[in-house]
Design a protein around this motif. Structure first.
Motif, PDB file in Angstrom:
ATOM      1  N   ALA A  68      47.216  35.401  34.083  1.00  7.36           N
ATOM      2  CA  ALA A  68      46.580  36.402  34.939  1.00  7.36           C
ATOM      3  C   ALA A  68      45.955  37.495  34.083  1.00  7.36           C
ATOM      4  N   VAL A  69      44.956  38.155  34.670  1.00  2.86           N
ATOM      5  CA  VAL A  69      44.260  39.261  34.006  1.00  2.86           C
ATOM      6  C   VAL A  69      44.056  40.375  35.015  1.00  2.86           C
ATOM      7  N   TYR A  70      44.224  41.620  34.558  1.00  2.00           N
ATOM      8  CA  TYR A  70      43.900  42.772  35.394  1.00  2.00           C
ATOM      9  C   TYR A  70      42.970  43.698  34.633  1.00  2.00           C
ATOM     10  N   ASN A  71      41.860  44.057  35.258  1.00  2.00           N
ATOM     11  CA  ASN A  71      40.897  44.980  34.690  1.00  2.00           C
ATOM     12  C   ASN A  71      40.733  46.151  35.655  1.00  2.00           C
ATOM     13  N   PRO A  72      40.868  47.395  35.185  1.00  2.00           N
ATOM     14  CA  PRO A  72      40.788  48.539  36.094  1.00  2.00           C
ATOM     15  C   PRO A  72      39.499  48.596  36.901  1.00  2.00           C
TER      16      PRO A  72
END
Length: 327
Positions: A68-72
């Motif tokens: 998974a990846v989270y980018n603001p």
């Protein structure tokens, strides 16, 4: 003061800490979790610098599998096949994910946070077989903490010539957090304890661990293990929240839960009444429309109450009273 200065004098000739540790099957492990149906992988963002991106991967030897990846700015993305079993918990910026696990999910996981100007922050978590997860032992001492204060744990050991390995760790539920793991050749500080601990070895063979700004998340069983040329020593501490504050937190949680329950019940009742009122209005309008249509279709019908109740003037004209007269 740099966090490196806390460790000066721990071992003769050991002045620099390297981010390395050997933990049986895995290296560079910050946390060990027992495999269960649902596993929570924690990677709390320490708010050091500006987050650019947070990502989760599973390491299989030299290979890495994206999870998974989270980018603001762009939000979150969960990669196949983990999109069927992984979800971010509440606020994605915290980085914690929930994994619906199977036996195939054992292994080493890595959370990496790209920040500016701090650089890359890494946390490694090993998910292991339940049979290999160590059992907790009875505590030698009990310690109560006050959230926001400092906690110090001390361990005095016999006077020996050399220490081969010294480890501090915390067990809470089904997870073990590595605080420090130090040998004369290498040192390791856990991800969750960087910039928050002081670790001092005094001349009288007393080793103390100090954690600053403790919270309720620091509750658990702490253990200090020393491996020397002449034997091994272990001391455990059962750390809990101070009684009065613990009761305050419990009552606060109960009060908050009660408030949420009351608000939920009131909301449900208001919604139900609104729907019922709307349904009654709809039914009334429907009945009015039907009667109006019936009047237009057959104005003389007895189903029309206005027509039915209207007196018939023609019939009344022929209703004459009989008069009798004697002639």
């Amino acid at each position: 003061m740099s966090w490196l200065t806390y460790y000066l004098g721990l071992f003769p000739g050991l002045f620099l800490l390297q981010r390395d540790v050997t933990c049986k099957e895995y290296q560079k492990v910050d946390m060990i979790i027992k495999l269960q149906d649902t596993v929570i992988l924690k990677c709390a963002y320490p708010e050091m610098g500006k987050m650019i991106q947070l990502s989760w991967e599973k390491k299989d030897g030299d290979a890495k599998h994206k999870i998974a990846v989270y980018n603001p700015k762009r939000g979150e993305k969960i990669f196949f096949p983990y999109n069927q079993s992984v979800t971010f918990l509440s606020s994605s910026i915290s980085g914690d994910i929930k994994l619906k696990a199977t036996a195939a999910d054992k292994g080493l996981y890595q959370c990496s946070i790209n920040t500016f100007p701090e650089g890359v922050l890494l946390k490694h978590i090993a998910v292991i077989d339940p049979a290999k997860f160590p059992r907790s032992r009875a505590a030698d001492n009990r310690v109560q903490i006050v959230p926001g204060n400092i906690m110090t744990l001390s361990f005095g050991y016999p006077n020996v010539d050399s220490i081969k390995q010294l480890t501090w760790q915390r067990m809470a539920g089904e997870e073990i957090s590595i605080i420090v793991d130090i040998t004369p050749s290498q040192s390791f500080i856990g991800y969750d304890y960087k910039r928050r601990i002081q670790f001092i070895k005094s001349p009288d063979q007393n080793i103390s661990l100090t954690i600053e700004n403790v919270t309720t998340n620091d509750v658990g069983v702490y253990s200090c293990h020393i491996d020397t040329n002449n034997g091994n020593w272990t001391k455990t501490f059962d750390v809990d929240v101070e009684g009065d504050i613990k009761m305050f937190l419990i009552f606060g949680a109960i009060a908050l839960g009660s408030l949420v329950l009351v608000i939920s019940v009131v909301t449900i009742i208001c919604v139900w009444r609104s729907k019922k009122r709307k349904a009654n209005n709809t039914q009334f309008q429907k009945g009015t429309t039907e009667r109006h249509n019936q009047r237009r279709a057959n104005p003389n019908s007895y189903t029309n109450p206005d027509v039915y109740d209207r007196p018939n003037s023609r019939d009344m004209e022929y209703q004459e009273e009989a008069i009798y007269a004697n002639l």
